[in-house]
Every structure is written in structure tokens, then in C-alpha cells.
Design a protein around this motif. Structure first.
Motif, PDB file in Angstrom:
ATOM      1  N   HIS A   1       4.009  24.784   3.074  1.00 53.25           N
ATOM      2  CA  HIS A   1       2.894  24.085   2.442  1.00 53.25           C
ATOM      3  C   HIS A   1       1.570  24.443   3.109  1.00 53.25           C
ATOM      4  O   HIS A   1       0.550  24.632   2.427  1.00 53.25           O
ATOM      5  CB  HIS A   1       3.110  22.565   2.503  1.00 53.25           C
ATOM      6  N   ILE A   2       1.578  24.526   4.426  1.00 47.27           N
ATOM      7  CA  ILE A   2       0.355  24.852   5.157  1.00 47.27           C
ATOM      8  C   ILE A   2      -0.189  26.208   4.700  1.00 47.27           C
ATOM      9  O   ILE A   2      -1.362  26.339   4.348  1.00 47.27           O
ATOM     10  CB  ILE A   2       0.619  24.851   6.670  1.00 47.27           C
ATOM     11  N   LYS A   3       0.657  27.218   4.699  1.00 47.77           N
ATOM     12  CA  LYS A   3       0.185  28.558   4.348  1.00 47.77           C
ATOM     13  C   LYS A   3      -0.225  28.630   2.885  1.00 47.77           C
ATOM     14  O   LYS A   3      -1.256  29.230   2.544  1.00 47.77           O
ATOM     15  CB  LYS A   3       1.258  29.600   4.679  1.00 47.77           C
ATOM     16  N   ARG A   4       0.556  28.034   2.017  1.00 49.98           N
ATOM     17  CA  ARG A   4       0.221  28.111   0.599  1.00 49.98           C
ATOM     18  C   ARG A   4      -1.109  27.432   0.303  1.00 49.98           C
ATOM     19  O   ARG A   4      -1.900  27.912  -0.505  1.00 49.98           O
ATOM     20  CB  ARG A   4       1.332  27.495  -0.255  1.00 49.98           C
ATOM     21  N   HIS A   5      -1.372  26.324   0.963  1.00 46.02           N
ATOM     22  CA  HIS A   5      -2.635  25.627   0.726  1.00 46.02           C
ATOM     23  C   HIS A   5      -3.834  26.505   1.075  1.00 46.02           C
ATOM     24  O   HIS A   5      -4.690  26.773   0.230  1.00 46.02           O
ATOM     25  CB  HIS A   5      -2.701  24.329   1.533  1.00 46.02           C
TER      26      HIS A   5
ATOM     27  N   ALA B   1       1.527  14.839  -2.075  1.00 42.37           N
ATOM     28  CA  ALA B   1       0.938  15.741  -3.062  1.00 42.37           C
ATOM     29  C   ALA B   1       1.379  17.169  -2.777  1.00 42.37           C
ATOM     30  O   ALA B   1       1.785  17.506  -1.657  1.00 42.37           O
ATOM     31  CB  ALA B   1      -0.584  15.636  -3.032  1.00 42.37           C
ATOM     32  N   GLY B   2       1.286  18.009  -3.775  1.00 43.78           N
ATOM     33  CA  GLY B   2       1.629  19.410  -3.592  1.00 43.78           C
ATOM     34  C   GLY B   2       0.629  20.106  -2.677  1.00 43.78           C
ATOM     35  O   GLY B   2      -0.458  19.591  -2.405  1.00 43.78           O
ATOM     36  N   PRO B   3       0.963  21.303  -2.216  1.00 43.27           N
ATOM     37  CA  PRO B   3       0.121  21.979  -1.231  1.00 43.27           C
ATOM     38  C   PRO B   3      -1.146  22.606  -1.796  1.00 43.27           C
ATOM     39  O   PRO B   3      -2.062  22.925  -1.050  1.00 43.27           O
ATOM     40  CB  PRO B   3       1.037  23.064  -0.675  1.00 43.27           C
ATOM     41  N   THR B   4      -1.210  22.802  -3.106  1.00 42.82           N
ATOM     42  CA  THR B   4      -2.398  23.429  -3.691  1.00 42.82           C
ATOM     43  C   THR B   4      -3.077  22.449  -4.648  1.00 42.82           C
ATOM     44  O   THR B   4      -2.452  21.500  -5.144  1.00 42.82           O
ATOM     45  CB  THR B   4      -2.051  24.717  -4.446  1.00 42.82           C
ATOM     46  N   HIS B   5      -4.353  22.680  -4.872  1.00 38.07           N
ATOM     47  CA  HIS B   5      -5.103  21.852  -5.806  1.00 38.07           C
ATOM     48  C   HIS B   5      -6.264  22.665  -6.352  1.00 38.07           C
ATOM     49  O   HIS B   5      -6.603  23.727  -5.823  1.00 38.07           O
ATOM     50  CB  HIS B   5      -5.611  20.571  -5.122  1.00 38.07           C
TER      51      HIS B   5
ATOM     52  N   TYR C   1       0.827  -1.204   0.000  1.00 34.66           N
ATOM     53  CA  TYR C   1       0.000   0.000   0.000  1.00 34.66           C
ATOM     54  C   TYR C   1       0.863   1.256   0.000  1.00 34.66           C
ATOM     55  O   TYR C   1       2.005   1.243   0.447  1.00 34.66           O
ATOM     56  CB  TYR C   1      -0.934   0.002   1.218  1.00 34.66           C
ATOM     57  N   ARG C   2       0.281   2.327  -0.506  1.00 33.79           N
ATOM     58  CA  ARG C   2       0.961   3.624  -0.528  1.00 33.79           C
ATOM     59  C   ARG C   2       0.044   4.641   0.138  1.00 33.79           C
ATOM     60  O   ARG C   2      -1.133   4.786  -0.242  1.00 33.79           O
ATOM     61  CB  ARG C   2       1.284   4.042  -1.956  1.00 33.79           C
ATOM     62  N   LEU C   3       0.581   5.324   1.135  1.00 37.20           N
ATOM     63  CA  LEU C   3      -0.151   6.358   1.839  1.00 37.20           C
ATOM     64  C   LEU C   3       0.051   7.675   1.103  1.00 37.20           C
ATOM     65  O   LEU C   3       1.177   8.166   1.002  1.00 37.20           O
ATOM     66  CB  LEU C   3       0.360   6.460   3.278  1.00 37.20           C
ATOM     67  N   ILE C   4      -1.031   8.245   0.590  1.00 40.86           N
ATOM     68  CA  ILE C   4      -0.950   9.515  -0.129  1.00 40.86           C
ATOM     69  C   ILE C   4      -1.402  10.626   0.812  1.00 40.86           C
ATOM     70  O   ILE C   4      -2.481  10.563   1.400  1.00 40.86           O
ATOM     71  CB  ILE C   4      -1.823   9.515  -1.393  1.00 40.86           C
ATOM     72  N   VAL C   5      -0.558  11.646   0.942  1.00 46.60           N
ATOM     73  CA  VAL C   5      -0.815  12.734   1.885  1.00 46.60           C
ATOM     74  C   VAL C   5      -0.507  14.073   1.239  1.00 46.60           C
ATOM     75  O   VAL C   5       0.071  14.140   0.157  1.00 46.60           O
ATOM     76  CB  VAL C   5       0.046  12.588   3.159  1.00 46.60           C
ATOM     77  N   SER C   6      -0.908  15.116   1.924  1.00 47.89           N
ATOM     78  CA  SER C   6      -0.360  16.446   1.695  1.00 47.89           C
ATOM     79  C   SER C   6       0.083  16.962   3.051  1.00 47.89           C
ATOM     80  O   SER C   6      -0.660  16.831   4.037  1.00 47.89           O
ATOM     81  CB  SER C   6      -1.402  17.382   1.092  1.00 47.89           C
ATOM     82  N   ARG C   7       1.260  17.536   3.114  1.00 46.20           N
ATOM     83  CA  ARG C   7       1.717  18.086   4.393  1.00 46.20           C
ATOM     84  C   ARG C   7       0.904  19.317   4.790  1.00 46.20           C
ATOM     85  O   ARG C   7       0.961  19.759   5.931  1.00 46.20           O
ATOM     86  CB  ARG C   7       3.196  18.449   4.315  1.00 46.20           C
ATOM     87  N   ALA C   8       0.131  19.858   3.848  1.00 43.67           N
ATOM     88  CA  ALA C   8      -0.698  21.022   4.152  1.00 43.67           C
ATOM     89  C   ALA C   8      -1.932  20.648   4.959  1.00 43.67           C
ATOM     90  O   ALA C   8      -2.457  21.463   5.712  1.00 43.67           O
ATOM     91  CB  ALA C   8      -1.130  21.696   2.853  1.00 43.67           C
ATOM     92  N   CYS C   9      -2.407  19.429   4.799  1.00 43.94           N
ATOM     93  CA  CYS C   9      -3.707  19.009   5.334  1.00 43.94           C
ATOM     94  C   CYS C   9      -3.585  18.468   6.757  1.00 43.94           C
ATOM     95  O   CYS C   9      -2.804  17.544   7.000  1.00 43.94           O
ATOM     96  CB  CYS C   9      -4.292  17.940   4.419  1.00 43.94           C
TER      97      CYS C   9
END
Length: 332
Positions: free
Chosen positions: A272-276, A69-73, A37-45
Motif C-alpha cells: 500500500h505504501i509504494k502504490r500510494h 481506505a485503499g492506497p490510491t485516491h 466512532y469509526r477511525l478511518i485510515v489508509s495504511r499508506a499514509c
């Protein structure tokens, strides 16, 4: 495409998640297996960051890979714009939604992180963030590192669950109920509820180092990921501005204690947190301008909470340093 986040009145979170579980006995069809398995995350979330912290505390890096994942979407999906070619190097996908659609072609709910993806099929297994971390503690126990803490001890589970329930309702989700409120009445109701609970937490933590028992548990992980975002995001962006975290002495010391504990602060990416938040929530921040502050140097100042006793890892030990590929870049 820009998503709309502000509700017409009181914000209500859609809590319909994919409830499939990865378990030791594989009863849902997905047994715990190293490398599968692969855990997919964003450090922003904050919800994904819980899984990042727990995986690291338990030492599961060698059996459960992690994609960031990147911080924005946009309104469609989280994307892998941090990776070469903008594709996850293991799954080979550009957008997390591809893993969701691989299992559910007509999936209509949010494409959320954290998500566990089966690398054999490329299909999402679960995005039930609350259950994911509990299962990492209980179902993946065979693969915990030597000295891993027990984040969900059986004798404390009822109390941990009770604390988690009110912290989720009033704090973890409470900041969103303030920030995404669509009326003055809904905002003020959420604001009062949030700070009433923060006062309750301050009283609870004034005489004990951790939320439940004398060691770090799941309850501390869940509160930490909200507190660490409070001053950079929630105080201004979400109008949770009665006080900053740095102006709440007990909670500020508690948060610094955890931040300075291996496995917590070394997973936090303030950039990442702020940019998201400031870039993605254009209906709150139309310009997309990301604040330069606040000053983050205080996170490494002495907290003094050792005087309350407690053993961060119980009879265990802290995790070693993160691997180079998972080390958070230094914030200027």
C-alpha cells in the motif's frame, strides 16, 4: 482527476485541521463512547499509520472500529475500494469526503486521513492527526487494555513534545519538503535540514533505546512511521538519497527494533505504501510505475538494541496478535 503536489518553490503543508476533540468529558460535544466512532485510515499514509499503531498498542480495537481506505485516491478523496461494493461497511459511503461534507457542506480543505467519524450522524468529528493519537492515550484511558503502555506519560510530556516538534518539522514533514520542492534551492535546503536532523537522532539513539525515557512513547510512534517508508519511498521518490535507512546503522537498528515490536511492524503494508506514493504523485512519477524493490527481508534481522536496556511496554505487556480482518496481507 490528478492532483498536483509539487509546489512552485518551497513546500508548505496546510495544517488547518478540524480541531474538534473526542474527550472523556465530552466538552466539544463528542464524549468518548465505545462503538460510537469509526477511525478511518489508509495504511499508506504515515499520519494515519500513527493512529493505527497507537490504537493497537492501547488495545482500543473493541471500542473503536477502523475503516481502511485503499492506497490510491484522486484529487477528490480517499475511497473504500478494498470493501465489498466499494463502500465502507459501517458508514455506507464510497468516499471519505461524504463524511466531511455531511458536517461541512462547503468544506474546501483536504480530505485527509486519519479521520474520526461519528457513526450516529455519519459526520466527520476530527482529522487533527497529532491530537487524535494523544487523545487516544489520555481521553480513552478507561478503555485501554490491561497492560497497555503509557505512550504519553505526564512527567515526560514536555520532552516528548519538544522532540516531536523538531522531528515533525525536519523529518516527518521534511521528507515532503524535499519531495514536493519546486526549485533546486528549496529542495537542497530541505535535504540538508532532513539529514542534519537524522544525524542528530542517530546521536541521540546511539546510547538510549527509545527517544524519550526507557519505554516506547508517542515520540517513537511518530518517528517510526517515517523511517519505515524511507527506503521504499522517500529515498528515491522524494530524492532523500544521501543514504538509505539501511546505511544509517543506529536508525536502521532502532527502526528494526520497533518493527519487530508487536503493534508496529504488524500494521505496516509496504504494498500500500509504494502504490500510494508512486501512483498518486503523477507530477513526480508520471508513468505510475511502482518499483519492485527494495528487499524487505532485513526488517526481521536481529537489531541488538536490547543491550541498551529499556522496557518496550514499561510495566505493561505487548498487545496480542491483530484480528484476522485487520491482519496485513503478506508481501510477496
Amino acid at each position: 482527476m490528478t492532483a498536483q503536489y509539487v509546489s512552485s518553490g518551497e513546500f508548505t503543508r496546510d495544517q488547518r485541521y478540524i480541531a474538534t476533540r473526542i474527550t472523556a468529558d465530552g466538552r466539544d460535544g463528542y464524549p468518548v463512547e465505545p462503538g460510537r466512532y469509526r477511525l478511518i485510515v489508509s495504511r499508506a499514509c504515515p499520519w494515519a499509520s500513527r493512529a493505527v499503531v497507537v490504537r493497537r498498542l492501547l488495545g482500543l480495537e473493541h471500542v473503536l472500529s477502523m475503516g481502511i481506505a485503499g492506497p490510491t485516491h484522486d484529487s477528490r478523496s480517499w475511497t473504500f475500494d478494498l470493501d465489498p461494493g466499494h463502500r465502507d461497511p459501517v458508514l455506507g459511503i464510497e468516499r471519505l469526503q461524504e463524511a466531511y461534507f455531511a458536517r461541512y457542506p462547503d468544506y474546501e480543505r483536504g480530505i485527509t486521513v486519519p479521520a474520526m467519524v461519528d457513526t450516529r450522524t455519519g459526520q466527520v468529528v476530527t482529522n487533527d492527526y497529532a491530537q487524535i493519537t494523544l487523545d487516544l492515550s489520555t481521553e480513552w484511558r478507561e478503555y485501554h487494555r490491561p497492560g497497555a503502555p503509557d505512550l504519553y506519560p505526564e512527567e515526560l510530556r514536555a520532552e516528548i513534545d519538544d522532540v516531536n516538534r523538531v522531528v515533525f518539522a525536519d523529518v516527518n514533514n521534511g521528507v515532503y519538503r524535499s519531495g514536493f520542492a519546486g526549485s533546486q534551492e528549496a529542495y537542497e535546503k530541505a535535504y540538508r535540514r532532513l539529514f542534519t536532523r537524522l544525524d542528530w537522532l542517530s546521536d541521540r539513539l546511539e546510547s538510549q533505546r527509545y527517544l524519550v525515557g526507557d519505554t516506547i512513547t508517542e515520540a517513537d510512534v511518530r518517528l517510526f512511521t517515517t523511517l519505515v517508508r524511507f527506503d521504499p519511498v522517500y529515498h528515491g521518490h522524494f530524492k532523500c538519497n544521501r543514504q538509505k535507512l539501511t546505511e544509517m546503522p543506529v536508525l536502521w537498528a532502532y527502526a528494526r527494533d520497533l518493527f519487530q515490536t508487536p503493534g508496529f511492524g504488524d500494521t505496516v503494508d509496504f504494498d500500500h505504501i509504494k502504490r500510494h506514493y508512486y501512483v498518486v504523485h503523477r507530477d513526480i512519477n508520471p508513468t505510475g510505475i511502482v518499483p519492485a524493490g527494495p528487499d524487505l527481508s532485513g526488517w526481521l534481522t536481529p537489531h541488538g538494541r536490547e543491550a541498551l536496556g529499556g522496557r518496550p511496554f514499561g510495566n505493561g505487556s505487548p498487545p496480542g496478535p491483530p484480528s484476522p480482518e485487520e491482519t496485513v496481507p503478506a508481501t510477496a
